[in-house]
Motif scaffolding. Structure first.
Motif, PDB file in Angstrom:
ATOM      1  N   GLU A 160       0.810  -1.222   0.000  1.00  0.00           N
ATOM      2  CA  GLU A 160       0.000   0.000   0.000  1.00  0.00           C
ATOM      3  C   GLU A 160       0.845   1.275   0.000  1.00  0.00           C
ATOM      4  O   GLU A 160       0.297   2.369  -0.086  1.00  0.00           O
ATOM      5  N   VAL A 161       2.165   1.139   0.103  1.00  0.00           N
ATOM      6  CA  VAL A 161       3.049   2.302   0.048  1.00  0.00           C
ATOM      7  C   VAL A 161       3.296   2.608  -1.423  1.00  0.00           C
ATOM      8  O   VAL A 161       4.015   1.889  -2.116  1.00  0.00           O
ATOM      9  N   THR A 162       2.662   3.667  -1.899  1.00  0.00           N
ATOM     10  CA  THR A 162       2.721   4.055  -3.306  1.00  0.00           C
ATOM     11  C   THR A 162       2.922   5.561  -3.412  1.00  0.00           C
ATOM     12  O   THR A 162       2.848   6.277  -2.410  1.00  0.00           O
ATOM     13  N   LEU A 163       3.149   6.018  -4.634  1.00  0.00           N
ATOM     14  CA  LEU A 163       3.237   7.466  -4.847  1.00  0.00           C
ATOM     15  C   LEU A 163       1.965   8.153  -4.360  1.00  0.00           C
ATOM     16  O   LEU A 163       2.022   9.217  -3.732  1.00  0.00           O
ATOM     17  N   ALA A 164       0.818   7.551  -4.624  1.00  0.00           N
ATOM     18  CA  ALA A 164      -0.451   8.149  -4.201  1.00  0.00           C
ATOM     19  C   ALA A 164      -0.556   8.216  -2.682  1.00  0.00           C
ATOM     20  O   ALA A 164      -0.946   9.249  -2.123  1.00  0.00           O
TER      21      ALA A 164
END
Length: 113
Positions: free
Chosen positions: A33-37
């Protein structure tokens, strides 16, 4: 009651995003869940940070970490992934030196069970 000189301790359960003067719960539970978003809040913070420490006891998806590093580098933000304890410690040391830092800690709620 006067609290001058007393430490102000706040206990937060779950993943967090921390800045030098603020800390927020972060709706992320897994490395996937660690993303740019999900990290967009870091880019919105002012003044901009120099370093972002991603604390997670399991590795992030390598292709996503590469995307994150490349995108943040455009904003002159260095991104480092490390385990939770080292991310917290590094953030605290640099924050104590008045550096512009941010730290996200990925806390899996199932890990403590």
């Amino acid at each position: 009651e006067d609290l001058t000189g007393q430490d102000k301790i706040v206990h937060m359960n779950g993943s967090i995003v921390a800045f030098p003067d603020a800390c927020f719960l972060w709706n992320v539970e897994t490395p996937q869940e660690v993303t740019l978003a999900s990290l967009s809040v870091v880019k919105l913070y002012r003044p901009t940070v120099e370093y972002l420490f991603i604390g997670c006891d399991k590795p992030l998806v390598p292709s996503e970490l590469d995307k994150i590093r490349k995108d943040f580098r455009k904003k002159d933000i260095v991104v480092e992934q490390m385990d939770i304890m080292n991310a917290m410690g590094t953030f605290n040391i640099l924050n104590g030196e008045d550096r512009r830092v941010a730290c996200v800690l990925v806390i899996d709620p199932d890990e403590g069970s």
